[in-house]
Design a protein around this motif. Sequence first.
Motif, PDB file in Angstrom:
ATOM      1  N   LYS A 250       0.973  -1.178   0.014  1.00 56.24           N
ATOM      2  CA  LYS A 250       0.088   0.090   0.099  1.00 56.24           C
ATOM      3  C   LYS A 250       0.835   1.334   0.035  1.00 56.24           C
ATOM      4  O   LYS A 250       0.441   2.414   0.306  1.00 56.24           O
ATOM      5  CB  LYS A 250      -0.849   0.064   1.319  1.00 56.24           C
ATOM      6  N   ASP A 251       2.174   1.084  -0.042  1.00 58.09           N
ATOM      7  CA  ASP A 251       3.322   2.308  -0.352  1.00 58.09           C
ATOM      8  C   ASP A 251       3.464   2.653  -1.398  1.00 58.09           C
ATOM      9  O   ASP A 251       4.320   1.825  -2.207  1.00 58.09           O
ATOM     10  CB  ASP A 251       4.225   1.831   0.676  1.00 58.09           C
ATOM     11  N   LEU A 252       2.906   3.797  -2.137  1.00 57.12           N
ATOM     12  CA  LEU A 252       3.407   3.908  -3.471  1.00 57.12           C
ATOM     13  C   LEU A 252       4.733   4.203  -3.832  1.00 57.12           C
ATOM     14  O   LEU A 252       5.023   3.492  -4.807  1.00 57.12           O
ATOM     15  CB  LEU A 252       2.500   5.331  -3.794  1.00 57.12           C
ATOM     16  N   ASP A 253       5.338   4.813  -3.092  1.00 57.62           N
ATOM     17  CA  ASP A 253       6.850   4.906  -3.580  1.00 57.62           C
ATOM     18  C   ASP A 253       7.529   3.501  -3.440  1.00 57.62           C
ATOM     19  O   ASP A 253       8.439   3.450  -4.403  1.00 57.62           O
ATOM     20  CB  ASP A 253       7.782   5.934  -2.545  1.00 57.62           C
TER      21      ASP A 253
ATOM     22  N   GLN B 266       6.395   1.468  -6.495  1.00 56.79           N
ATOM     23  CA  GLN B 266       6.711   2.010  -7.705  1.00 56.79           C
ATOM     24  C   GLN B 266       8.286   1.562  -7.944  1.00 56.79           C
ATOM     25  O   GLN B 266       8.460   1.391  -9.006  1.00 56.79           O
ATOM     26  CB  GLN B 266       6.815   3.565  -7.597  1.00 56.79           C
ATOM     27  N   LYS B 267       8.967   1.633  -6.993  1.00 55.12           N
ATOM     28  CA  LYS B 267      10.455   1.214  -7.046  1.00 55.12           C
ATOM     29  C   LYS B 267      10.476  -0.094  -7.378  1.00 55.12           C
ATOM     30  O   LYS B 267      11.507  -0.713  -8.305  1.00 55.12           O
ATOM     31  CB  LYS B 267      11.252   1.614  -5.878  1.00 55.12           C
ATOM     32  N   LEU B 268      10.042  -1.015  -6.677  1.00 53.07           N
ATOM     33  CA  LEU B 268       9.840  -2.436  -6.828  1.00 53.07           C
ATOM     34  C   LEU B 268       9.639  -2.775  -8.243  1.00 53.07           C
ATOM     35  O   LEU B 268       9.980  -3.599  -9.078  1.00 53.07           O
ATOM     36  CB  LEU B 268       8.952  -3.086  -5.911  1.00 53.07           C
ATOM     37  N   VAL B 269       8.374  -2.210  -8.766  1.00 53.39           N
ATOM     38  CA  VAL B 269       7.967  -2.238 -10.077  1.00 53.39           C
ATOM     39  C   VAL B 269       9.145  -1.952 -11.190  1.00 53.39           C
ATOM     40  O   VAL B 269       9.543  -2.641 -12.031  1.00 53.39           O
ATOM     41  CB  VAL B 269       6.691  -1.645 -10.397  1.00 53.39           C
TER      42      VAL B 269
ATOM     43  N   ALA C 169       2.256   7.909 -11.006  1.00 57.72           N
ATOM     44  CA  ALA C 169       1.838   6.340 -10.775  1.00 57.72           C
ATOM     45  C   ALA C 169       0.810   6.418  -9.902  1.00 57.72           C
ATOM     46  O   ALA C 169       0.631   7.095  -9.130  1.00 57.72           O
ATOM     47  CB  ALA C 169       3.139   5.740 -10.284  1.00 57.72           C
ATOM     48  N   ILE C 170      -0.286   5.641  -9.876  1.00 57.81           N
ATOM     49  CA  ILE C 170      -1.435   5.522  -9.314  1.00 57.81           C
ATOM     50  C   ILE C 170      -1.657   4.220  -8.604  1.00 57.81           C
ATOM     51  O   ILE C 170      -1.582   3.183  -9.427  1.00 57.81           O
ATOM     52  CB  ILE C 170      -2.706   5.985 -10.146  1.00 57.81           C
TER      53      ILE C 170
END
Length: 712
Positions: free
Chosen positions: A670-673, A676-679, A697-698
């Motif tokens: 649930k942590d956007l940052d 996003q980095k993992l993806v 990124a959403i």
Amino acid sequence: MEVTTCLPDYYRWTQYLFVKLFEAGLAYQKEAVVNWDPVDQTVLADEQVDESGRSWRSGAVVEQKLLTQWFIKTTNYAKSLLDALADLPEWYGVKAMQANWIGECTGCYFDFKLKLNGEETGETLSAYCSSPETVFGAAYLAILPSHRLLHGTSSVRTALENAHQPGKDSLTEVTAYNLFTGQDLPLVISQKQEFEGYLDTVIGVPDSREEDLCLARVLNLKWSTVLKNSQDGAQTLINSAEFSGLRREDAFDSITQKARQHGVGAVPVEDLPVTLPKLVSISGKGASPLESAHDWINCKCPRCNGSAKRETDTMDTFVDSAWYYFRYTDPHNTNSCLKVLLSNNDDGGVAVTCWESADHWLPVDVYIGGKEHAVMHLYYARFLSHFCRDQGFVAHREPFRKLLVQGLIKGQTFKLAKSGQYLKREEIDFTGKEPVSRSGDELEITFEKMSKSKHNGLDPQDVVQQYGLDTVRLYILYAAPPEQDILWNVKTDALPGVLRWQTRLWQLVTKLRGARSLGDVPNPSLLKKKEQTEARKIWENKNYVIQEVTNHFTEDFLFNAAISRLMGLTNTLTSATVRVLQHSVEFEEALAALILMTAPMAPHLASELWAGLSRVQNPLSSLLQEGDVLQQPWPKIDPEYLETPDFVELTVLVNNQGCGKVTVPVQVSKDLDKVQKLVLDSELGQTHLSERKVKRAILSPRTALINFLIDE
């Protein structure tokens, strides 16, 4: 628990700790230049003088004055205090500040008796040695040209002035007798203006420093070689009395432990507290005020019963506040300052024994304070705790487990650019895009600590009256992490945003009550598969938020992050479909948890919300109990949630088009940052996103999905 530091039943034990410091050679007197407050007629620590040279209390310009005063030799504990920092959690930069304040901790102080023409002058000089294990190889004692011996009323002042040659290292006729080694050393006035920033007296040891060796040779001084190289490359001591033969590192510990000053004349602890005399009115019967004070000062020595003068210096209030956390453990104990019992021995002495429950409450779980205390109050609190541990009073060295540093709420400050004059708010025009001076003069706008003199204060009552107490409290907690400052901007503050969130909470309760009043009995079995999936996502989000918020409340104190998580759960519930709201227990329990976790920060609002929620018709959950919200237990994570897989498959979209899935840990899902980095770092991310610019990124709050919006 309550303690009052100005009452005798408290400062009796401050005096007791001072006596113990004195007996351990850690409290001593010397003449020195001090910061003098001419209004309060008191000495100020460097930390009590602001950047403009004014007293933090009276505001008066601080004067430099030469006085004989008491010092606490905290340097003896410098190494202990520095080493212990490694075992503490990161304290918002305070650890680094204390480490810099303490500095290198490789030396200690030795006391010397000054002599002139072979006769003792009655003056004692404390000097620092950076390598105390080599003290038997000392060649001289060096003082700065600014030293108080050259500028005060010292009996050796004339001899020193006659010998002093500015710009040169000057050998004087004054010698110094080392109470530890029994050696007489010549006193030298250094050509330097400072020694390592804060020292005014040092011991020159040629074996330990090349600089000391050069000076000793230039002045044709004698000294003993005290270090011998062994075959294994180690150094051992020679010509060092009973310490000869010890390895250098072992000798350091042995010599520093023994090199303590043992004083006499302290008041027996059973005679404490020493209180001020009660002065009698001149018109009354008995002694006059002058006679009472005279008799109090001129007293009999408690040790030898001879004539003596009572010490009239008082300790700064920061000494009281440096140990109050001990007193809180047993504030009404008249027999000890902390969980310690005092009893008389057969020989008339005082035995100190620890109560078994002494350390039940200590160390303190969380200390909350401002960063301005980092190198004053916190430093002395740590010092006294270390000292009390060595005295056997407590079982721990460090007084505080965790530290929560509070930032300041800074007010918007307006002053004229040319004169620096601070302006009142009524002298500012706020109608335009930027505030401007009504006089038309150029304006300088900053954020500073709120002060009446800067006209940047804010009456809390005005804000509370406009927005409500809960809203103001939530805003302060949400605006920034607790250790950061909040810049209170009267034009663009975020109070309305917090108020809107509270309105949405109210709407959720109203929405549920309305849905349940339609007459349909809630029945989870009526939910279709898609609605069951939606309810399951609400359940997952509820448990995730409980886990996160609980951690923020109890571990890292990131209340702003806790509120963000609660807002996220609010968004999830707000977007729930009507049938899920009507027929799912998951919605009820998530809303209940949301209100319960909001209660500590907004108790008035939460109380009203809970009163409405607990009376909803046909409840599905047993959590909806009547009674005040603050009487309810804290929400618990469902055991099933803790047993779920540690990873979740996350669907990845690029410009709303699916391109695959990436597995991420549940804890960060649930942590956007972090997601996003993992993806971006994954194989899928390298394939589809590495050569593209991500605009946004959403991360979906309800489903395991992230959507990257990119430039085509």
